[in-house]
Design an enzyme around this catalytic site. Structure first.
Site: not given
Ligand code: ADP
Length: 150
Positions: A17, A41, A90, A127
Protein backbone atom coordinates in the site's frame (compact mmCIF):
# COMPACT_ATOMS: atom_id res chain seq x y z
CA UNK A 1 -6.51 20.16 -8.01
CA UNK A 2 -6.31 16.44 -8.71
CA UNK A 3 -7.71 14.55 -5.74
CA UNK A 4 -7.81 10.74 -5.59
CA UNK A 5 -9.37 8.31 -3.16
CA UNK A 6 -7.29 5.22 -2.35
CA UNK A 7 -9.91 2.87 -0.90
CA UNK A 8 -9.27 -0.36 0.95
CA UNK A 9 -9.61 -2.32 4.15
CA UNK A 10 -5.99 -1.74 5.23
CA UNK A 11 -6.21 -4.62 7.71
CA UNK A 12 -3.36 -3.75 8.18
CA UNK A 13 -1.59 -1.30 5.85
CA UNK A 14 1.39 -3.01 4.17
CA UNK A 15 4.52 -1.91 2.31
CA UNK A 16 2.55 -2.69 -0.87
CA UNK A 17 0.00 0.00 0.00
CA UNK A 18 2.75 2.43 1.02
CA UNK A 19 4.43 1.93 -2.38
CA UNK A 20 1.21 2.70 -4.30
CA UNK A 21 0.48 5.76 -2.13
CA UNK A 22 3.99 7.22 -2.51
CA UNK A 23 3.91 6.73 -6.27
CA UNK A 24 0.35 8.09 -6.38
CA UNK A 25 1.66 11.32 -4.87
CA UNK A 26 3.69 11.81 -8.06
CA UNK A 27 0.44 11.89 -10.02
CA UNK A 28 -2.15 13.45 -7.67
CA UNK A 29 -2.12 16.66 -5.65
CA UNK A 30 -3.96 15.02 -2.76
CA UNK A 31 -4.79 11.42 -1.83
CA UNK A 32 -7.53 10.48 0.61
CA UNK A 33 -6.75 7.08 2.06
CA UNK A 34 -10.25 5.79 2.67
CA UNK A 35 -10.83 2.89 5.01
CA UNK A 36 -14.03 1.14 3.98
CA UNK A 37 -16.17 -0.01 6.88
CA UNK A 38 -18.29 -3.07 6.18
CA UNK A 39 -20.41 -4.15 9.16
CA UNK A 40 -20.56 -7.74 7.85
CA UNK A 41 -16.78 -8.12 7.61
CA UNK A 42 -14.55 -9.41 10.40
CA UNK A 43 -11.28 -7.50 10.76
CA UNK A 44 -8.10 -8.46 12.61
CA UNK A 45 -7.34 -4.87 13.63
CA UNK A 46 -9.94 -2.47 15.05
CA UNK A 47 -10.77 0.52 12.87
CA UNK A 48 -8.98 3.01 15.17
CA UNK A 49 -5.75 0.98 14.93
CA UNK A 50 -5.98 0.65 11.14
CA UNK A 51 -6.45 4.41 10.90
CA UNK A 52 -3.61 5.19 13.30
CA UNK A 53 -1.16 2.87 11.49
CA UNK A 54 -1.82 4.82 8.27
CA UNK A 55 -1.66 8.25 9.91
CA UNK A 56 1.63 7.39 11.61
CA UNK A 57 3.10 6.13 8.32
CA UNK A 58 2.38 9.44 6.57
CA UNK A 59 2.94 11.87 9.43
CA UNK A 60 4.11 15.21 8.04
CA UNK A 61 2.76 14.54 4.54
CA UNK A 62 0.09 17.22 4.21
CA UNK A 63 -1.16 15.82 0.88
CA UNK A 64 -2.33 12.61 2.54
CA UNK A 65 -5.64 12.55 4.38
CA UNK A 66 -7.01 9.47 6.16
CA UNK A 67 -10.77 8.96 6.42
CA UNK A 68 -13.24 6.16 7.00
CA UNK A 69 -16.42 5.58 5.03
CA UNK A 70 -19.39 3.29 4.63
CA UNK A 71 -21.42 2.65 1.51
CA UNK A 72 -20.35 3.01 -2.09
CA UNK A 73 -16.84 4.20 -2.83
CA UNK A 74 -18.24 6.24 -5.75
CA UNK A 75 -20.59 8.12 -3.40
CA UNK A 76 -17.71 8.80 -1.02
CA UNK A 77 -15.62 10.17 -3.92
CA UNK A 78 -18.46 12.51 -4.92
CA UNK A 79 -18.87 13.74 -1.34
CA UNK A 80 -15.13 14.39 -1.08
CA UNK A 81 -14.94 16.02 -4.53
CA UNK A 82 -12.39 13.44 -5.66
CA UNK A 83 -12.36 12.81 -9.40
CA UNK A 84 -10.22 9.68 -9.25
CA UNK A 85 -9.89 6.31 -7.54
CA UNK A 86 -6.35 4.99 -7.13
CA UNK A 87 -5.81 1.23 -6.98
CA UNK A 88 -2.86 -1.12 -7.17
CA UNK A 89 -2.53 -4.15 -9.43
CA UNK A 90 -0.39 -7.09 -8.36
CA UNK A 91 -1.46 -9.67 -10.91
CA UNK A 92 -4.19 -10.70 -13.33
CA UNK A 93 -6.53 -11.71 -10.49
CA UNK A 94 -6.40 -8.12 -9.22
CA UNK A 95 -7.08 -6.91 -12.75
CA UNK A 96 -10.05 -9.23 -13.27
CA UNK A 97 -11.53 -8.11 -9.95
CA UNK A 98 -10.91 -4.41 -10.56
CA UNK A 99 -12.03 -4.14 -14.18
CA UNK A 100 -15.79 -4.39 -13.67
CA UNK A 101 -15.69 -2.25 -10.51
CA UNK A 102 -13.82 0.51 -12.37
CA UNK A 103 -16.23 0.33 -15.29
CA UNK A 104 -19.20 0.53 -12.92
CA UNK A 105 -17.79 3.51 -11.01
CA UNK A 106 -17.22 5.29 -14.32
CA UNK A 107 -20.74 4.60 -15.54
CA UNK A 108 -22.67 5.34 -12.33
CA UNK A 109 -20.64 8.31 -11.09
CA UNK A 110 -18.20 9.39 -13.80
CA UNK A 111 -15.26 8.54 -11.53
CA UNK A 112 -12.07 7.50 -13.32
CA UNK A 113 -9.95 4.73 -11.80
CA UNK A 114 -6.18 4.87 -12.17
CA UNK A 115 -4.07 1.79 -11.59
CA UNK A 116 -0.43 1.51 -10.68
CA UNK A 117 1.29 -1.81 -11.23
CA UNK A 118 2.86 -3.09 -8.01
CA UNK A 119 6.61 -2.62 -7.65
CA UNK A 120 8.28 -6.04 -7.97
CA UNK A 121 9.81 -5.91 -4.48
CA UNK A 122 6.36 -5.69 -2.83
CA UNK A 123 4.04 -7.40 -5.33
CA UNK A 124 3.95 -10.53 -3.14
CA UNK A 125 2.51 -8.64 -0.15
CA UNK A 126 -1.15 -8.62 0.79
CA UNK A 127 -2.90 -7.78 4.05
CA UNK A 128 -4.29 -11.32 4.17
CA UNK A 129 -0.77 -12.82 3.98
CA UNK A 130 0.34 -10.46 6.77
CA UNK A 131 -2.62 -11.56 8.92
CA UNK A 132 -1.79 -15.20 8.24
CA UNK A 133 1.85 -14.71 9.28
CA UNK A 134 0.78 -12.87 12.45
CA UNK A 135 -1.87 -15.43 13.38
CA UNK A 136 0.77 -18.13 13.22
CA UNK A 137 3.31 -16.16 15.27
CA UNK A 138 5.52 -15.41 12.26
CA UNK A 139 7.66 -12.32 11.70
CA UNK A 140 5.83 -9.89 9.39
CA UNK A 141 8.26 -7.01 9.93
CA UNK A 142 9.54 -7.04 6.34
CA UNK A 143 5.99 -6.69 5.00
CA UNK A 144 4.59 -3.73 6.94
CA UNK A 145 5.58 -0.12 7.77
CA UNK A 146 7.17 0.77 11.11
CA UNK A 147 3.84 1.93 12.60
CA UNK A 148 2.40 -1.60 12.31
CA UNK A 149 5.63 -3.30 13.45
CA UNK A 150 5.45 -1.48 16.75
P1 ADP B 1 -9.49 -4.32 -0.66
O1 ADP B 1 -10.10 -5.11 0.45
O2 ADP B 1 -10.39 -3.25 -1.19
O3 ADP B 1 -8.81 -5.12 -1.75
P2 ADP B 1 -6.89 -3.77 0.39
O4 ADP B 1 -6.62 -3.02 1.64
O5 ADP B 1 -6.54 -5.22 0.39
O6 ADP B 1 -8.38 -3.49 0.07
O7 ADP B 1 -6.12 -3.09 -0.83
C1 ADP B 1 -6.34 -1.78 -1.23
C2 ADP B 1 -5.64 -1.52 -2.57
O8 ADP B 1 -4.25 -1.73 -2.44
C3 ADP B 1 -6.08 -2.43 -3.71
O9 ADP B 1 -6.09 -1.70 -4.92
C4 ADP B 1 -5.00 -3.46 -3.77
O10 ADP B 1 -4.89 -4.03 -5.06
C5 ADP B 1 -3.81 -2.60 -3.46
N1 ADP B 1 -2.70 -3.39 -2.95
C6 ADP B 1 -2.69 -4.20 -1.87
N2 ADP B 1 -1.48 -4.77 -1.70
C7 ADP B 1 -0.70 -4.31 -2.71
C8 ADP B 1 0.66 -4.55 -3.13
N3 ADP B 1 1.45 -5.40 -2.47
N4 ADP B 1 1.11 -3.91 -4.20
C9 ADP B 1 0.31 -3.07 -4.89
N5 ADP B 1 -0.98 -2.82 -4.58
C10 ADP B 1 -1.47 -3.43 -3.51
Amino acid sequence: MKRAVFPGSFDPITLGHVDIINRGLLVFDEIIIAIGVNADKKYMFPLEDRKRFIEDSFKGESRIIVKTYTGLTAHFCKAEKAQFILRGLRNTSDFNYEQSIAQTNASIAGIESLFLVASPNVSNISSSIVRDVLRNNGDASSLVPLSVKK
